[in-house]
Design a protein around this motif. Structure first.
Motif, short mmCIF file in Angstrom:
data_model
loop_
_atom_site.label_atom_id
_atom_site.label_comp_id
_atom_site.label_asym_id
_atom_site.label_seq_id
_atom_site.Cartn_x
_atom_site.Cartn_y
_atom_site.Cartn_z
N ARG A 60 54.05 28.36 36.74
CA ARG A 60 52.60 28.58 36.59
C ARG A 60 52.05 27.72 35.46
O ARG A 60 50.97 27.13 35.58
CB ARG A 60 52.35 30.07 36.31
N ASN A 98 42.86 38.89 36.69
CA ASN A 98 44.02 39.66 36.20
C ASN A 98 43.87 40.07 34.73
O ASN A 98 44.83 40.06 33.96
CB ASN A 98 45.32 38.87 36.37
N MET A 100 46.90 40.83 31.92
CA MET A 100 47.17 39.92 30.81
C MET A 100 46.96 40.56 29.45
O MET A 100 47.59 40.17 28.46
CB MET A 100 46.30 38.66 30.93
N SER A 112 39.43 30.99 32.60
CA SER A 112 40.45 31.84 33.22
C SER A 112 41.81 31.13 33.21
O SER A 112 42.84 31.75 32.93
CB SER A 112 40.02 32.18 34.65
N GLU A 113 41.81 29.82 33.49
CA GLU A 113 43.07 29.06 33.50
C GLU A 113 43.67 28.93 32.10
O GLU A 113 44.89 29.01 31.93
CB GLU A 113 42.81 27.68 34.12
N GLY A 159 45.20 32.19 31.28
CA GLY A 159 46.40 32.35 32.09
C GLY A 159 47.57 31.57 31.52
O GLY A 159 48.71 32.05 31.49
N GLU A 213 48.71 33.38 28.28
CA GLU A 213 49.47 34.59 28.60
C GLU A 213 50.87 34.26 29.11
O GLU A 213 51.85 34.92 28.76
CB GLU A 213 48.71 35.41 29.63
#
Length: 489
Positions: free
Chosen positions: A193, A253, A257, A284-285, A288, A291
């Motif tokens: 990811r 999410n 997170m 958001s990315e 992400g 996290e």
């Protein structure tokens, strides 16, 4: 004994037998006339495979092996027979059953054609009475043999204990193994990811401010080597506040997170730069990616901890099985007890027992050639585990004191106590007796505390206990150096 056994009887030792007896180490200190006047000695010869004496039979003879080889065979209660060892020319044996008035502990069988000097009971006792040199050698030989038998029994008991704990040990190994496997699988997903998100950042060419913001947050995440300790209410409030903030910013999410980010001290204030420098999908990315980084570091910690638990368990089992074997060694009592507690960890968890440990940090090392030390802790702790109720308490304490009879030397003291129901008063005078047990049928064998006492005495120490309902304590005192203790006592 078979009829094929050849017997040459001697009222007085002839020249041929004299020459053979002269080579036996146990008779080497005798004068020639003392050997020639040995009464009742006879030479017997066995063919390969012939039984000299059978396990369980009453002993009637003492032998000196003159030539050939005799095998010692032990048959288990299940009927399985195994060869324990073999005896070569010059060795004397058979004195233990005669002196101790006990049955033969094993069978003796000729491995090759062999000949022996045989003394019947009357001749043996005459030998013991009239030959001080031989008597001393025979008693010394018996003492060494009994010591070896006791060491074998202790090792056998230890292996039997490990056998009964095998299922628990496998459970102990499986838990960290499964945890490490799960963590490794999740770590792989995180890395994939992060790789995908890094490619997106590359395509969009981050600004200098965006890079600085990401770098600062990455530095903070990597600085936290383990999750921050918070009480349940503080953690819940922090996670709820961060998740609500992320949801208001349309972060995917968010509730998943939030716990990971909170665990390294990241809150809404820490994320101000992200909100200012990123917008929409990029925000958001970026969260992400952050996290996934924090999660990956924590997963690495999980894998390290899991492997460490497996390593500690293997080390504990190895220490338990081999401690005390070989030449004189130095043993850390605290480490020895810890290794045993690792072995018994599954039993402690099953009853949710609280273990209160107080290990002296400056405890002197134990110097000894004896073996079976871990068997002491296993029996005492195992008995305490059986005695306490669910959620019971076991206390283990170590300290050092000056030896009562010689203040120039130090004793190592170990206490194991519990809050169980106690030992009944009528049983307290018998708990060290062989095969005596207060446990239900099928649970207690009655050999544990007897073995403990014998091992403690081999170390030159003593074991004492006191018991009443709600408080049973066993205290073991061991001289830190057995040779010095023996020399001074």
């Amino acid at each position: 004994m078979s009829n094929q056994t050849e017997i040459v009887q001697n009222q007085q030792v002839d020249e041929a037998l004299f020459a053979k007896l002269r080579q036996a180490p146990i008779l080497s200190s005798l004068k020639d006339d003392e050997i020639r006047c040995l009464k009742g000695v006879e030479e017997i010869c066995l063919d390969k495979g012939q039984v000299l004496s059978a396990q369980g039979e009453v002993g009637h003879f003492f032998w000196i092996l003159l030539e050939g080889e005799i095998g010692i065979f032990y048959a288990s209660p299940e009927g399985d027979e195994m060869m324990v060892t073999s005896m070569t020319p010059g060795l004397a044996f058979g004195e233990v059953p005669l002196l101790a008035n006990i049955p033969n502990a094993a069978s003796l069988r000729a491995s090759t054609h062999c000949c022996l000097a045989q003394f019947d009971e009357e001749s043996f006792w005459s030998l013991m009475t009239s030959c001080p040199g031989v008597r001393k050698a025979i008693l010394g030989n018996m003492a060494n043999r009994i010591q070896k038998i006791q060491s074998m029994n202790i090792q056998k008991e230890k292996m039997a204990t490990l056998g009964t704990l095998a299922a628990g040990l496998m459970h102990e190994l499986n838990n960290p193994g499964a945890a490490a496997r799960r963590a490794a699988s999740q770590l792989r997903e995180n890395l994939l990811r992060m790789h995908e998100l890094s490619l997106k950042f590359k395509e969009r060419e981050l600004t200098k401010e965006q890079k600085h913001c990401m770098f600062d947050l990455q530095k903070q995440a990597l600085a936290a080597r383990q999750p921050i300790m918070m009480n349940s209410l503080e953690q819940s409030d922090a996670e709820e506040a961060l998740a609500a903030w992320m949801e208001s910013a349309n972060i995917e999410n968010a509730w998943k997170m939030a716990p990971t980010l909170v665990s390294v001290g990241i809150n809404t204030n820490e994320l101000t730069c992200l909100r200012d420098e990123f917008d929409g999908q990029m925000l958001s990315e970026a969260l992400g990616w952050l996290e996934a980084l924090v999660s990956s570091m924590q997963l690495v910690g999980t894998i390290e901890e899991s492997i460490g638990r497996v390593t500690d368990l293997v080390k504990a089992v190895k220490s338990y099985a081999y401690e005390g074997r070989g030449q004189k060694q130095t043993i850390d009592i605290n480490d020895s007890i810890h290794a045993t507690m690792v072995i018994l960890a599954h039993k402690l968890r099953e009853k949710e027992i609280v273990v209160e440990k107080s290990f002296a940090p400056d405890l002197p090392a134990l110097h000894s050639e004896c073996s079976g030390l871990n068997q002491i802790w296993t029996n005492l702790l195992d008995n305490a585990i059986d005695a306490v109720p669910q959620h019971g308490i076991i206390r283990v304490r170590t300290w050092s004191e000056k030896a009562p009879n010689d203040p120039t030397h130090t004793d190592l003291c170990i206490s194991v106590s519990d809050n169980g129901g106690g030992i009944p008063l009528e049983s307290q005078s018998h708990i060290f007796d062989p095969f005596y047990t207060t446990k239900p049928v099928g649970i207690g064998t009655g050999i544990g505390l007897g073995i403990v006492q014998r091992i403690v005495e081999e170390y030159g120490g003593v074991i004492r206990f006191s018991s009443e309902p709600g408080n049973t304590e066993f205290v073991v005192r061991l001289p830190s150096d057995r040779e010095q203790h023996s020399a001074s006592s």
